[in-house]
Design an enzyme around this catalytic site. Structure first.
Site, PDB file in Angstrom:
ATOM      1  N   ASP A  87      69.787  29.540  39.006  1.00 31.71           N
ATOM      2  CA  ASP A  87      69.162  30.831  38.720  1.00 31.71           C
ATOM      3  C   ASP A  87      70.169  31.980  38.765  1.00 31.71           C
ATOM      4  OD1 ASP A  87      69.117  31.955  41.650  1.00 31.71           O
ATOM      5  OD2 ASP A  87      68.202  29.961  41.791  1.00 31.71           O
ATOM      6  N   ASP A 158      73.513  24.874  46.862  1.00 29.96           N
ATOM      7  CA  ASP A 158      72.127  25.339  46.725  1.00 29.96           C
ATOM      8  C   ASP A 158      71.381  24.304  45.906  1.00 29.96           C
ATOM      9  OD1 ASP A 158      69.792  26.772  46.691  1.00 29.96           O
ATOM     10  OD2 ASP A 158      70.416  28.130  45.109  1.00 29.96           O
TER      11      ASP A 158
END
Length: 290
Positions: A87, A158
């Site tokens: 993202d 992540d």
């Protein structure tokens, strides 16, 4: 018209649901099911394989703590490797540090990057175009295996939970290579789940990393949409233990990086305090990690 709700599927017997005001994208990539929808309560939401990843409303908590804590626990982080984080939110926070010279981001699923650029542009901001950023659509395992010794100061992983596409990021081989490509003071951080519901994740990840790093621990962040209480972020260091800095030391480093006053969750005080774990979490850290 009937209301549409999205039910998260992370746990078989407990969860959360969102009222969907508008579905923006639903894609089956080569790796996972990706959904982006608009909610009235949390803004736009990114979902991977039925599990909430990011919402516009509370993403700052997770992104700030995953990024600023390791970058400022390190005495002078200049080269950062990000694995996952399609993202772009972690990349954005890394590049907020004036002291960072290069950030390499390796995300296996290009669909996540493209959908985030299109439907969640505020999360990454201008990070995609920063000259210090190198964004690679590829396998983080392969990248780490081939990277040169000592080529990064901080590695931020992540990933999704250690199931499916994220499972290979939690192996001995992966952590061994991470230790090899980190500099002498290097740190690695990754999310270790919500210990109230996923205690084994924190324990097993910490035990594995303790084979390759002298200092292994964890710190916490309260992310509303990661239900179940505190989210733990596991950290391992080759140099100084990451929980030994004072508030004054962290503030001095944050001033040099020019991030003081830019955050909504992270502060020097929160940074230092986040390592003070409640006993119900600390008991899941192996003794070798204390």
């Amino acid at each position: 018209m009937a209301e549409t709700w999205l039910n998260e599927t992370l746990y078989p017997d407990w969860g959360q649901r969102f009222l969907v005001t508008r579905e923006l994208a639903r894609v089956k990539s080569d790796f996972q099911d990706v959904v982006v929808f608009e909610s009235s309560s949390h803004g736009r939401v990114l979902v991977l394989d039925g599990v909430i990843q990011i919402t516009e409303r509370d993403e700052f908590v997770y992104q700030e703590m995953l990024t600023h804590v390791p970058l400022l626990a390190h005495p002078c982080a200049k080269r950062v490797l990000i694995i996952g984080a399609g993202d772009g939110g972690v990349l954005r926070r890394v590049l907020q540090h004036d002291t960072v010279e290069k950030a390499v981001m390796v995300e296996i699923d290009g669909a996540v990057i493209e959908l985030s650029k299109q439907y969640l542009p505020g999360i990454a901001g201008d990070a995609w175009n920063d000259p210090r950023a190198e964004v690679i659509v590829g396998d983080g395992i392969d990248y780490v295996a081939k990277a040169a010794d000592g080529s990064f100061d901080v590695i931020i992983v992540d990933s999704t939970d250690p199931i499916g596409v994220g499972e290979v990021l939690f192996t001995d081989e992966f952590y061994s290579n991470c230790a090899r490509i980190l500099s002498a003071e290097g740190l690695i951080v990754n999310q270790c789940g919500v210990p109230f519901m996923q205690a084994d994740e924190l324990y097993e990840t910490s035990l594995r990393r303790a084979k390759f790093f002298p200092h292994v621990g964890a710190y916490v962040a309260a992310v509303p949409t990661y239900v179940g209480g505190f989210m733990t972020l596991g950290v391992a260091s080759k140099g100084q233990a990451p929980n030994t800095q004072t508030v004054e030391q962290i503030r001095t480093r944050a001033e040099a990086a020019k991030i003081l006053g830019t955050t909504r969750y992270w502060t020097p005080e929160i940074h230092v305090g986040s390592f003070n774990l409640p006993p119900y979490i600390a008991e899941h850290l192996p003794k070798t990690g204390k």
